[in-house]
Scaffold this motif. Structure first.
Motif, PDB file in Angstrom:
ATOM      1  N   ILE A 154       0.751  -1.124  -0.075  1.00  0.00           N
ATOM      2  CA  ILE A 154      -0.076   0.163   0.336  1.00  0.00           C
ATOM      3  C   ILE A 154       0.741   1.273  -0.207  1.00  0.00           C
ATOM      4  CG2 ILE A 154      -1.948   1.259   1.238  1.00  0.00           C
ATOM      5  CD1 ILE A 154      -2.797  -1.547   2.362  1.00  0.00           C
ATOM      6  N   VAL A 155       2.100   1.237   0.774  1.00  0.00           N
ATOM      7  CA  VAL A 155       2.826   2.217   0.881  1.00  0.00           C
ATOM      8  C   VAL A 155       3.535   2.591  -0.657  1.00  0.00           C
ATOM      9  CG1 VAL A 155       5.180   3.203   1.848  1.00  0.00           C
ATOM     10  CG2 VAL A 155       3.268   2.322   3.286  1.00  0.00           C
ATOM     11  N   CYS A 156       3.661   1.393  -1.443  1.00  0.00           N
ATOM     12  CA  CYS A 156       3.880   1.668  -2.771  1.00  0.00           C
ATOM     13  C   CYS A 156       3.167   2.679  -3.712  1.00  0.00           C
ATOM     14  CB  CYS A 156       4.290   0.435  -3.411  1.00  0.00           C
ATOM     15  SG  CYS A 156       5.817  -0.467  -2.972  1.00  0.00           S
ATOM     16  N   ILE A 157       1.985   2.317  -3.402  1.00  0.00           N
ATOM     17  CA  ILE A 157       0.776   3.135  -4.241  1.00  0.00           C
ATOM     18  C   ILE A 157       0.964   4.489  -3.709  1.00  0.00           C
ATOM     19  CG2 ILE A 157      -1.535   3.726  -4.541  1.00  0.00           C
ATOM     20  CD1 ILE A 157      -1.954   0.555  -4.011  1.00  0.00           C
ATOM     21  N   ARG A 158       1.302   4.835  -2.256  1.00  0.00           N
ATOM     22  CA  ARG A 158       1.212   6.204  -1.682  1.00  0.00           C
ATOM     23  C   ARG A 158       2.439   6.961  -2.139  1.00  0.00           C
ATOM     24  NH1 ARG A 158       2.932   6.599   4.366  1.00  0.00           N
ATOM     25  NH2 ARG A 158       4.919   6.127   3.177  1.00  0.00           N
ATOM     26  N   ASP A 159       3.523   6.281  -2.539  1.00  0.00           N
ATOM     27  CA  ASP A 159       4.722   6.988  -2.860  1.00  0.00           C
ATOM     28  C   ASP A 159       4.556   7.332  -4.302  1.00  0.00           C
ATOM     29  OD1 ASP A 159       5.792   6.412  -0.545  1.00  0.00           O
ATOM     30  OD2 ASP A 159       7.186   4.629  -0.881  1.00  0.00           O
ATOM     31  N   ASP A 160       3.810   6.487  -5.229  1.00  0.00           N
ATOM     32  CA  ASP A 160       3.752   6.828  -6.515  1.00  0.00           C
ATOM     33  C   ASP A 160       2.571   7.893  -6.675  1.00  0.00           C
ATOM     34  OD1 ASP A 160       2.125   6.281  -9.428  1.00  0.00           O
ATOM     35  OD2 ASP A 160       3.943   4.888  -9.401  1.00  0.00           O
ATOM     36  N   LEU A 161       1.706   8.032  -5.832  1.00  0.00           N
ATOM     37  CA  LEU A 161       0.851   8.999  -5.860  1.00  0.00           C
ATOM     38  C   LEU A 161       1.519  10.401  -5.267  1.00  0.00           C
ATOM     39  CD1 LEU A 161      -2.436   7.079  -4.547  1.00  0.00           C
ATOM     40  CD2 LEU A 161      -2.131   8.243  -7.107  1.00  0.00           C
ATOM     41  N   ILE A 162       2.301  10.199  -4.370  1.00  0.00           N
ATOM     42  CA  ILE A 162       2.844  11.531  -3.870  1.00  0.00           C
ATOM     43  C   ILE A 162       3.717  12.025  -5.065  1.00  0.00           C
ATOM     44  CG2 ILE A 162       5.029  12.415  -2.447  1.00  0.00           C
ATOM     45  CD1 ILE A 162       3.999  10.383  -0.341  1.00  0.00           C
ATOM     46  N   GLN A 163       4.413  11.143  -5.702  1.00  0.00           N
ATOM     47  CA  GLN A 163       5.231  11.794  -6.895  1.00  0.00           C
ATOM     48  C   GLN A 163       4.139  12.477  -7.759  1.00  0.00           C
ATOM     49  OE1 GLN A 163       7.647   8.562  -8.517  1.00  0.00           O
ATOM     50  NE2 GLN A 163       9.017   8.712  -6.803  1.00  0.00           N
ATOM     51  N   ARG A 164       3.059  11.738  -8.252  1.00  0.00           N
ATOM     52  CA  ARG A 164       1.918  12.185  -9.247  1.00  0.00           C
ATOM     53  C   ARG A 164       1.624  13.733  -8.530  1.00  0.00           C
ATOM     54  NH1 ARG A 164      -3.405   9.480 -10.863  1.00  0.00           N
ATOM     55  NH2 ARG A 164      -2.291   7.532  -9.844  1.00  0.00           N
ATOM     56  N   VAL A 165       1.181  13.619  -7.385  1.00  0.00           N
ATOM     57  CA  VAL A 165       0.943  14.860  -6.723  1.00  0.00           C
ATOM     58  C   VAL A 165       1.676  16.210  -6.904  1.00  0.00           C
ATOM     59  CG1 VAL A 165      -0.053  16.321  -4.714  1.00  0.00           C
ATOM     60  CG2 VAL A 165      -1.242  13.972  -5.369  1.00  0.00           C
ATOM     61  N   ARG A 166       2.987  15.655  -6.508  1.00  0.00           N
ATOM     62  CA  ARG A 166       3.897  16.790  -6.712  1.00  0.00           C
ATOM     63  C   ARG A 166       4.205  17.285  -8.159  1.00  0.00           C
ATOM     64  NH1 ARG A 166       8.303  14.054  -2.547  1.00  0.00           N
ATOM     65  NH2 ARG A 166       7.358  14.766  -0.555  1.00  0.00           N
ATOM     66  N   ALA A 167       4.241  16.331  -9.006  1.00  0.00           N
ATOM     67  CA  ALA A 167       4.699  16.594 -10.408  1.00  0.00           C
ATOM     68  C   ALA A 167       3.267  17.631 -11.001  1.00  0.00           C
ATOM     69  CB  ALA A 167       4.732  15.254 -11.274  1.00  0.00           C
ATOM     70  N   ASP A 168       2.422  17.205 -10.853  1.00  0.00           N
ATOM     71  CA  ASP A 168       0.924  17.860 -11.429  1.00  0.00           C
ATOM     72  C   ASP A 168      -0.167  18.292 -10.815  1.00  0.00           C
ATOM     73  OD1 ASP A 168      -0.060  15.498 -11.635  1.00  0.00           O
ATOM     74  OD2 ASP A 168       0.250  15.045 -13.864  1.00  0.00           O
ATOM     75  N   GLY A 169      -0.181  17.935  -9.651  1.00  0.00           N
ATOM     76  CA  GLY A 169      -1.258  17.860  -8.676  1.00  0.00           C
ATOM     77  C   GLY A 169      -2.227  16.932  -8.535  1.00  0.00           C
ATOM     78  N   ASP A 170      -2.213  15.923  -9.695  1.00  0.00           N
ATOM     79  CA  ASP A 170      -3.512  14.977  -9.938  1.00  0.00           C
ATOM     80  C   ASP A 170      -3.092  13.878  -9.010  1.00  0.00           C
ATOM     81  OD1 ASP A 170      -5.425  13.718 -11.346  1.00  0.00           O
ATOM     82  OD2 ASP A 170      -3.958  12.635 -12.347  1.00  0.00           O
ATOM     83  N   GLY A 171      -4.392  13.501  -8.440  1.00  0.00           N
ATOM     84  CA  GLY A 171      -4.479  12.207  -7.666  1.00  0.00           C
ATOM     85  C   GLY A 171      -4.539  12.597  -5.978  1.00  0.00           C
ATOM     86  N   LYS A 172      -4.830  13.831  -5.613  1.00  0.00           N
ATOM     87  CA  LYS A 172      -4.698  14.339  -4.294  1.00  0.00           C
ATOM     88  C   LYS A 172      -5.830  13.415  -3.479  1.00  0.00           C
ATOM     89  CE  LYS A 172      -3.992  16.616  -0.488  1.00  0.00           C
ATOM     90  NZ  LYS A 172      -3.847  15.878   0.552  1.00  0.00           N
ATOM     91  N   ASP A 173      -7.120  13.342  -4.198  1.00  0.00           N
ATOM     92  CA  ASP A 173      -7.997  12.396  -3.370  1.00  0.00           C
ATOM     93  C   ASP A 173      -7.699  11.023  -3.221  1.00  0.00           C
ATOM     94  OD1 ASP A 173      -9.580  14.688  -3.395  1.00  0.00           O
ATOM     95  OD2 ASP A 173     -10.790  14.304  -5.253  1.00  0.00           O
ATOM     96  N   GLN A 174      -7.050  10.629  -4.477  1.00  0.00           N
ATOM     97  CA  GLN A 174      -6.715   9.081  -4.103  1.00  0.00           C
ATOM     98  C   GLN A 174      -5.563   8.912  -3.153  1.00  0.00           C
ATOM     99  OE1 GLN A 174      -5.517   8.719  -8.214  1.00  0.00           O
ATOM    100  NE2 GLN A 174      -7.742   7.642  -8.751  1.00  0.00           N
ATOM    101  N   LEU A 175      -4.364  10.106  -3.061  1.00  0.00           N
ATOM    102  CA  LEU A 175      -3.544   9.970  -2.008  1.00  0.00           C
ATOM    103  C   LEU A 175      -4.038  10.124  -0.593  1.00  0.00           C
ATOM    104  CD1 LEU A 175      -0.587   9.903  -1.150  1.00  0.00           C
ATOM    105  CD2 LEU A 175      -0.710  12.582  -1.688  1.00  0.00           C
ATOM    106  N   ASP A 176      -5.290  10.910  -0.400  1.00  0.00           N
ATOM    107  CA  ASP A 176      -5.902  10.609   0.738  1.00  0.00           C
ATOM    108  C   ASP A 176      -6.448   9.438   1.212  1.00  0.00           C
ATOM    109  OD1 ASP A 176      -5.313  13.412   1.265  1.00  0.00           O
ATOM    110  OD2 ASP A 176      -7.108  14.156   0.669  1.00  0.00           O
ATOM    111  N   ARG A 177      -7.004   8.942   0.183  1.00  0.00           N
ATOM    112  CA  ARG A 177      -7.659   7.544   0.371  1.00  0.00           C
ATOM    113  C   ARG A 177      -6.400   6.630   0.918  1.00  0.00           C
ATOM    114  NH1 ARG A 177     -10.979   6.060  -4.616  1.00  0.00           N
ATOM    115  NH2 ARG A 177     -11.131   4.076  -3.404  1.00  0.00           N
TER     116      ARG A 177
END
Length: 99
Positions: A39-62
């Motif tokens: 699950i942390v792998c998904i979190r790390d991937d989403l953190i990179q996406r949010v930092r890069a373009d702001g996309d995926g914030k809701d999924q990161l929260d989940r």
């Protein structure tokens, strides 16, 4: 879209959670810890996406909620909380379907 290796790690985590819930073994630490790592792998991937373009914030929260629930299941004050393992598994399944 998450990276293929992230999806693979998340799929492995989901299979571990399914197995834990099906078997309900006395000793769960290793399997639950591995599931949390997936699950942390998904979190790390989403953190990179949010930092890069702001996309995926809701999924990161989940996914952060899933990490909290899973860790709370693994280290409760008393006994293992199987309903939290089930909640983690169901939330991960829903998250993967949305990614």
């Amino acid at each position: 879209m998450i990276a293929p290796e992230t999806r693979q790690a998340a799929g492995a985590a989901l299979r571990r959670l399914d197995r834990l819930l099906a078997e309900r073994p006395h000793e769960v630490h290793e399997d639950l810890s591995e599931a949390v790592r997936g699950i942390v792998c998904i979190r790390d991937d989403l953190i990179q996406r949010v930092r890069a373009d702001g996309d995926g914030k809701d999924q990161l929260d989940r996914v952060n909620q899933l990490v909290s629930i899973a860790v709370g299941a693994e280290f409760p004050v008393t006994g293992l909380h199987w309903e939290r393992v089930e909640k983690t598994r169901d939330g991960l399944r829903a998250l993967l379907a949305a990614l």
